[in-house]
Structure formats: structure tokens, C-alpha cells
Design a protein around this motif. Structure first.
Motif, PDB file in Angstrom:
ATOM      1  N   LYS A   1      33.377   6.437  30.819  1.00 56.07           N
ATOM      2  CA  LYS A   1      32.902   5.409  31.747  1.00 56.07           C
ATOM      3  C   LYS A   1      31.785   4.596  31.100  1.00 56.07           C
ATOM      4  CE  LYS A   1      31.954   6.889  35.857  1.00 56.07           C
ATOM      5  NZ  LYS A   1      31.244   7.430  37.021  1.00 56.07           N
ATOM      6  N   MET A   2      30.862   5.273  30.406  1.00 54.15           N
ATOM      7  CA  MET A   2      29.756   4.577  29.743  1.00 54.15           C
ATOM      8  C   MET A   2      30.284   3.680  28.623  1.00 54.15           C
ATOM      9  SD  MET A   2      27.164   5.348  31.433  1.00 54.15           S
ATOM     10  CE  MET A   2      25.598   5.306  30.625  1.00 54.15           C
ATOM     11  N   ALA A   3      31.290   4.144  27.897  1.00 54.21           N
ATOM     12  CA  ALA A   3      31.878   3.334  26.827  1.00 54.21           C
ATOM     13  C   ALA A   3      32.533   2.083  27.412  1.00 54.21           C
ATOM     14  CB  ALA A   3      32.894   4.152  26.042  1.00 54.21           C
ATOM     15  N   ALA A   4      33.187   2.228  28.554  1.00 55.23           N
ATOM     16  CA  ALA A   4      33.817   1.076  29.201  1.00 55.23           C
ATOM     17  C   ALA A   4      32.762   0.082  29.668  1.00 55.23           C
ATOM     18  CB  ALA A   4      34.675   1.534  30.384  1.00 55.23           C
ATOM     19  N   ILE A   5      31.656   0.580  30.209  1.00 54.43           N
ATOM     20  CA  ILE A   5      30.566  -0.299  30.647  1.00 54.43           C
ATOM     21  C   ILE A   5      29.961  -1.023  29.449  1.00 54.43           C
ATOM     22  CG2 ILE A   5      28.224  -0.310  31.609  1.00 54.43           C
ATOM     23  CD1 ILE A   5      29.196   1.967  33.496  1.00 54.43           C
ATOM     24  N   ALA A   6      29.753  -0.280  28.355  1.00 50.95           N
ATOM     25  CA  ALA A   6      29.195  -0.885  27.143  1.00 50.95           C
ATOM     26  C   ALA A   6      30.137  -1.951  26.588  1.00 50.95           C
ATOM     27  CB  ALA A   6      28.915   0.181  26.095  1.00 50.95           C
TER      28      ALA A   6
END
Length: 162
Positions: free
Chosen positions: A60-65
Motif C-alpha cells: 500500500k505504501m509503495a502504491a502511495i509513493a
């Protein structure tokens, strides 16, 4: 014929108690082993759940980044178009009869100071320049504004283009 029954031989009472105690100890030991195994299985399940949760959170954090990087790239591309425009306008202000060569103006973002270096080509036939000439600008957008400061590098004077 006489029938005699053999007397029943019973183990001593202390031996029966010992067998009961040993049996109870075995049952208790098996119960302890069962509890230990099941708690290990629960802990392993919790660790697996925690790992899966961490992987999902990381994803999820990678997608946000990635979304943030895309938004930044899109904004820089839009700002580069604006930098092209304000540089061309600065050139036309300095050389009013110039004709900008279509599709030749390119801007590059400089992360060191947040400015854009722009190059392009133009001709100025009325001024006697029919051979394409190159121009170069450095421009930076004013913070929290739509105004840009543009420096036409070939004459070194800066001004604000609105």
C-alpha cells in the motif's frame, strides 16, 4: 469330583496407587504437550498474519509513493510547458519580430534550485536573421504564485513574466 476355586490374586494396594499415579502423570504430560503444540501453532499463525499484514502495508505504501511520484512528474511536465511558454514570451519581448521554431523549445528541470533551463530556436527575418538561431533561458516559478522570473541567457537581463 471336587471343585476348588483358585483364590484370586490381587496386586498389593500400593501397586494400584502407583499405576494410577503414573497414568495420571502421563495424561497430564500429554495435556501439557498438546497445549504447547497448539500455542506454537497459534503463535505461528499470528506471525504469518503479521507478516502478511506487513507485506500488504508495504504494498500500500509503495502504491502511495508511486502515485505521489506520478503526480510530481505530471506537475513538472506541466511546469516545463509553462517554462517553455514564458521563455518564448521573454524572447518575443526582447525580439518582437522573431518567429519561434515550432516544436523546438525544450525545458529541463534542475532539482538543485527548482528552476528550468529552456532552449529553443527562432528566426528574425525583419531584423535580418533568416538563419535559425538558438535561444536559452533560465526560469523559476515564484513560490505560491503563477508568476515566473525568466532570464534570457543571451542578454543576461531578467524580468517577471505574468
Amino acid at each position: 469330583m471336587s471343585t476348588e476355586t483358585a483364590p484370586e490374586v490381587k496386586p498389593p494396594a500400593s501397586r494400584n496407587k502407583l499405576l494410577i499415579i503414573i497414568g495420571a502423570a502421563i495424561v497430564v504430560l500429554l495435556a501439557i504437550i498438546a497445549i504447547a503444540v497448539s500455542s506454537q501453532a497459534i503463535r505461528a499463525g499470528q506471525e504469518a498474519d503479521a507478516k502478511a499484514s506487513a507485506i500488504a502495508e508495504e504494498s500500500k505504501m509503495a502504491a502511495i509513493a508511486a502515485a505521489g511520484e506520478k503526480a510530481l512528474a505530471d506537475q513538472r511536465a506541466e511546469d516545463a510547458k509553462t517554462a517553455n511558454y514564458v521563455c518564448e514570451q521573454k524572447l518575443l519581448k526582447t525580439h518582437p519580430t522573431a518567429t519561434i521554431q515550432a516544436g523546438k523549445t525544450k525545458s529541463t528541470y534542475k532539482a538543485s534550485d527548482g528552476s528550468y533551463d529552456t532552449t529553443g530556436g527562432y528566426t528574425d527575418a525583419p531584423a535580418g536573421n533568416t538563419i535559425p538561431m538558438q535561444f536559452a533561458c533560465s526560469s523559476i516559478q515564484q513560490p505560491n504564485s503563477t508568476m515566473w522570473t525568466v532570464f534570457l541567457k543571451n542578454d543576461g537581463h531578467g524580468s517577471t513574466v505574468r
